[in-house]
Design a protein around this motif. Sequence first.
Motif, PDB file in Angstrom:
ATOM      1  N   MET A 196       0.835  -1.197   0.000  1.00  0.00           N
ATOM      2  CA  MET A 196       0.000   0.000   0.000  1.00  0.00           C
ATOM      3  C   MET A 196       0.864   1.240   0.000  1.00  0.00           C
ATOM      4  SD  MET A 196      -2.879  -1.365   0.082  1.00  0.00           S
ATOM      5  CE  MET A 196      -3.727   0.206   0.113  1.00  0.00           C
ATOM      6  N   VAL A 197       1.951   1.152   0.750  1.00  0.00           N
ATOM      7  CA  VAL A 197       2.722   2.363   0.993  1.00  0.00           C
ATOM      8  C   VAL A 197       3.447   2.811  -0.277  1.00  0.00           C
ATOM      9  CG1 VAL A 197       4.928   1.453   1.801  1.00  0.00           C
ATOM     10  CG2 VAL A 197       3.946   3.437   2.913  1.00  0.00           C
ATOM     11  N   THR A 198       3.854   1.863  -1.130  1.00  0.00           N
ATOM     12  CA  THR A 198       4.507   2.305  -2.364  1.00  0.00           C
ATOM     13  C   THR A 198       3.479   2.866  -3.348  1.00  0.00           C
ATOM     14  OG1 THR A 198       4.476   0.061  -3.300  1.00  0.00           O
ATOM     15  CG2 THR A 198       6.467   0.745  -2.134  1.00  0.00           C
ATOM     16  N   GLN A 199       2.216   2.462  -3.213  1.00  0.00           N
ATOM     17  CA  GLN A 199       1.155   3.134  -3.970  1.00  0.00           C
ATOM     18  C   GLN A 199       0.997   4.558  -3.453  1.00  0.00           C
ATOM     19  OE1 GLN A 199      -0.745   2.314  -6.469  1.00  0.00           O
ATOM     20  NE2 GLN A 199      -0.644   0.086  -6.653  1.00  0.00           N
ATOM     21  N   GLU A 200       1.004   4.675  -2.128  1.00  0.00           N
ATOM     22  CA  GLU A 200       0.822   5.993  -1.498  1.00  0.00           C
ATOM     23  C   GLU A 200       1.866   6.990  -1.971  1.00  0.00           C
ATOM     24  OE1 GLU A 200       0.769   5.806   2.850  1.00  0.00           O
ATOM     25  OE2 GLU A 200       1.801   7.740   2.921  1.00  0.00           O
ATOM     26  N   ILE A 201       3.106   6.544  -2.095  1.00  0.00           N
ATOM     27  CA  ILE A 201       4.169   7.488  -2.460  1.00  0.00           C
ATOM     28  C   ILE A 201       4.385   7.555  -3.977  1.00  0.00           C
ATOM     29  CG2 ILE A 201       5.352   7.229  -0.243  1.00  0.00           C
ATOM     30  CD1 ILE A 201       7.405   5.418  -1.590  1.00  0.00           C
ATOM     31  N   GLY A 202       3.675   6.755  -4.745  1.00  0.00           N
ATOM     32  CA  GLY A 202       3.833   6.787  -6.204  1.00  0.00           C
ATOM     33  C   GLY A 202       5.204   6.306  -6.654  1.00  0.00           C
ATOM     34  N   LEU A 203       5.676   5.225  -6.028  1.00  0.00           N
ATOM     35  CA  LEU A 203       7.039   4.757  -6.294  1.00  0.00           C
ATOM     36  C   LEU A 203       7.240   4.305  -7.741  1.00  0.00           C
ATOM     37  CD1 LEU A 203       9.892   4.039  -5.256  1.00  0.00           C
ATOM     38  CD2 LEU A 203       9.000   1.772  -4.692  1.00  0.00           C
ATOM     39  N   ASN A 204       6.265   3.589  -8.297  1.00  0.00           N
ATOM     40  CA  ASN A 204       6.463   3.049  -9.645  1.00  0.00           C
ATOM     41  C   ASN A 204       6.716   4.156 -10.662  1.00  0.00           C
ATOM     42  OD1 ASN A 204       5.885   0.709  -8.328  1.00  0.00           O
ATOM     43  ND2 ASN A 204       4.218   0.069  -9.678  1.00  0.00           N
ATOM     44  N   ASP A 205       5.982   5.258 -10.537  1.00  0.00           N
ATOM     45  CA  ASP A 205       6.192   6.372 -11.460  1.00  0.00           C
ATOM     46  C   ASP A 205       7.560   7.002 -11.254  1.00  0.00           C
ATOM     47  OD1 ASP A 205       3.799   6.030 -12.677  1.00  0.00           O
ATOM     48  OD2 ASP A 205       2.738   7.539 -11.498  1.00  0.00           O
ATOM     49  N   ALA A 206       7.959   7.130  -9.997  1.00  0.00           N
ATOM     50  CA  ALA A 206       9.277   7.712  -9.710  1.00  0.00           C
ATOM     51  C   ALA A 206      10.368   6.829 -10.307  1.00  0.00           C
ATOM     52  CB  ALA A 206       9.472   7.867  -8.203  1.00  0.00           C
ATOM     53  N   LEU A 207      10.236   5.517 -10.172  1.00  0.00           N
ATOM     54  CA  LEU A 207      11.231   4.602 -10.741  1.00  0.00           C
ATOM     55  C   LEU A 207      11.234   4.705 -12.266  1.00  0.00           C
ATOM     56  CD1 LEU A 207      10.744   1.432  -8.483  1.00  0.00           C
ATOM     57  CD2 LEU A 207      12.681   3.022  -8.454  1.00  0.00           C
ATOM     58  N   GLU A 208      10.040   4.788 -12.834  1.00  0.00           N
ATOM     59  CA  GLU A 208       9.941   4.869 -14.294  1.00  0.00           C
ATOM     60  C   GLU A 208      10.640   6.122 -14.821  1.00  0.00           C
ATOM     61  OE1 GLU A 208       6.096   3.641 -15.775  1.00  0.00           O
ATOM     62  OE2 GLU A 208       6.332   5.003 -17.470  1.00  0.00           O
ATOM     63  N   ARG A 209      10.491   7.222 -14.093  1.00  0.00           N
ATOM     64  CA  ARG A 209      11.173   8.460 -14.513  1.00  0.00           C
ATOM     65  C   ARG A 209      12.685   8.284 -14.497  1.00  0.00           C
ATOM     66  NH1 ARG A 209       6.814  10.943 -11.803  1.00  0.00           N
ATOM     67  NH2 ARG A 209       7.944  11.011  -9.836  1.00  0.00           N
ATOM     68  N   ALA A 210      13.163   7.376 -13.639  1.00  0.00           N
ATOM     69  CA  ALA A 210      14.605   7.120 -13.580  1.00  0.00           C
ATOM     70  C   ALA A 210      15.008   5.961 -14.493  1.00  0.00           C
ATOM     71  CB  ALA A 210      15.010   6.828 -12.131  1.00  0.00           C
ATOM     72  N   GLY A 211      14.074   5.517 -15.333  1.00  0.00           N
ATOM     73  CA  GLY A 211      14.397   4.448 -16.279  1.00  0.00           C
ATOM     74  C   GLY A 211      14.401   3.053 -15.667  1.00  0.00           C
ATOM     75  N   ILE A 212      13.715   2.903 -14.536  1.00  0.00           N
ATOM     76  CA  ILE A 212      13.653   1.594 -13.873  1.00  0.00           C
ATOM     77  C   ILE A 212      12.227   1.058 -13.975  1.00  0.00           C
ATOM     78  CG2 ILE A 212      13.878   0.370 -11.674  1.00  0.00           C
ATOM     79  CD1 ILE A 212      15.828   2.778 -10.917  1.00  0.00           C
ATOM     80  N   ARG A 213      12.098  -0.171 -14.452  1.00  0.00           N
ATOM     81  CA  ARG A 213      10.766  -0.738 -14.596  1.00  0.00           C
ATOM     82  C   ARG A 213      10.418  -1.566 -13.357  1.00  0.00           C
ATOM     83  NH1 ARG A 213       8.002  -3.194 -20.079  1.00  0.00           N
ATOM     84  NH2 ARG A 213       6.444  -1.561 -19.990  1.00  0.00           N
TER      85      ARG A 213
END
Lengths: 233, 489
Positions: free
Chosen positions: B116-133
């Motif tokens: 839940m918490v990585t949804q809360e912080i929007g981690l996937n989008d942040a990783l994607e911006r850094a080129g990490i899938r």
Amino acid sequence: MTAAHGAGPGPGSRTSHPSRERILGRIRRALADVPSYERPADHPVPRDYLRTHGSRTPAESVDLLADNLSDYRATVHRTDTAGLPALLAELLARRGTRSVAVPPGLPGGWLTDAAVEPVVDSPSLSAGALDAVDSVVTGCALAIAETGTVILDGGPDQGRRRITLVPDHHVCVVRVADQVVDSVPQALERLSPARPLTWISGPSATSDIELDRVEGVHGPRTLEVVLLVEDDR
Amino acid sequence: MSRTYVGMPAFPRAAAVSAGDTTLRANLRTATHTIRAKRAEAVAELDDWDRLRAAGAAVKDRTLRHLDHYLLQLEENVTRAGGTVHWAADAAEANRIVTGLVQATGESEVVKVKSMVTQEIGLNDALERAGIRAYETDLAELIVQLGDDLPSHILVPAIHRGRSEIRDIFREHMADWGRPAPEGLTDRPADLAEAARLHLREKFLRAKVAVSGANFMVAETGTLVVVESEGNGRMCLTLPDTLISVVGIEKTVPTWRDLEIYLQLLPRSSTAERMNPYTSTWTGTTADDGPRAFHLVLLDNGRTDTLADQVGRQALRCIRCSACLNVCPVYERAGGHAYGSPYPGPIGAILTPQLRGLTSPLEESLPFASSLCGACYEVCPVAIDIPDVLVHLRERVVQGGETTIRGTRTVIKPAKGHTMERAMMRTTGWVLDHPAALRRGQRLAARARRALPRRLPGPGRAWSDTRDLPEVPPESFRDWWERTRGGDA
């Protein structure tokens, strides 16, 4: 990205971090209403809940364990020391197993009757190699009757966590004389938090499709539990 | 870029749309009614449930009242066991830390346990911006990710999707992310689960870095606990070389023994099981078994602000079981997306406004997303009095007052849109104190009853849009009483 957040376990990354102090400061300000003399243990925790739900003889506990394991679609077998090698051989043969992962400390004799190629767990055994293995046979640390759970703690007869995860068929032997407890509280007091634990209650399952339980996703889709009554020695 | 919660409309607007979606309502009704009856059965098996519940609440309260003490103890023990502890004051900082840790490994993809918490912080989008899938590996999270969707339930993020929709998503999108769906995939749940197994297996086997959350962190031992069903959690926690766990600071419990309470409360409240299929516990790193590097990112992101509110802080007891969602009549009809955050339902209605602050019309609307029926409180395994906190937050929205935002005490103004309501309440109060005025008003209303509108004009319209105005009777009770003295007319 800088290394300021301590990408490795570098010294100093822990205590000198400004956010650590900021968060701790915020917590202390937020708790201004908690009297400064209050110690953590001063806040009462009532522990009048039950240690076990109902009283059972050891045999009844084993029966309950068997019922609850079956209820979550594990297959339960019972045998004694003399019958174990034949039973294991039969379970593996019925499955068509050719290769079987085993922990380094699997008791001698368990697999003597089985016509299988044992793959002994070691740090060099990769996940990819395990993916080609048909079954895994282990002991366990403990089993909980009330919840139908077997617990692995990485002991010599259980091996690393990955060997009971990647193969699709897990046969787990429970020594009923000293490994069955009734309840969750009884289990926790016998387990060491320092060891990596895996609690297993039935085969892999999901409730993600319409909140209805379906067996079989990523972990072993078939879990067979052997309740072993050992000879008096 | 996947969808985010940024710019979500206030609850009533979003709910007005979702409540009209008949497929969604049917999916939610089926799912929540299935689990409701099962939960009741699982809970009834334990005749000490109320005592476990009281203990569960008390342990969390003890932890929260001394959170600084327990976090320092946790940090010390995780570090001693070979882990590295990081502290993140907000979402941006947590995302920076995780991104940096992944980059330091040289990898460009991670596998994720549902969190839940990585949804809360929007981690996937942040990783994607850094080129990490980032690959979601929980079945429901996978459905959400493949469908470019948002989660709508705490336990089952894709609860709003029925089996045939899931089949369509798999057929259409699995190929974009890796191994395509098998030919001729049906909508049988077992086939769908098999498709997910095949799709994700190759990712598990090659993954070098995993990201997880945790259900509990034990301060006295430094142990983390993840409770799951599918085995994707075990895959992520044991196969990769590096494990990064992002965990809210409120997930701490003091002792190993305390788990005996929560490992009884959580599975029965959540999936209605005596025990969930898999529970993993780990303490730092173990030689030759599991990840060689373990990083724990402790996240604040509004939790200390919530802690500062003496009424609202009980929301931090939450163990994310989702029982309150499954019994909520509002959630069942509005669906999870209307709550505009990864935390939907009754718990979301008190958690989101506190974590984010009452900073936009969405957060201001959430405390009103309830009929105050109290079913959520009844089923809550840690006895969070959700209706009480809702009323408390409503008062804060309407009247303004002191609150804490990002660690700073702030006085907020009454929210816009409630001016009319406040004026009406003041007027009503005055009228009820003045019987002569009340009588004149009632007679006037009775005479004009045919001409009264069903909807209020002007600023009152928003209020009457969602409510049925009462019928004005031809004669007030007082007039009727004076005329008849209670006898037959």
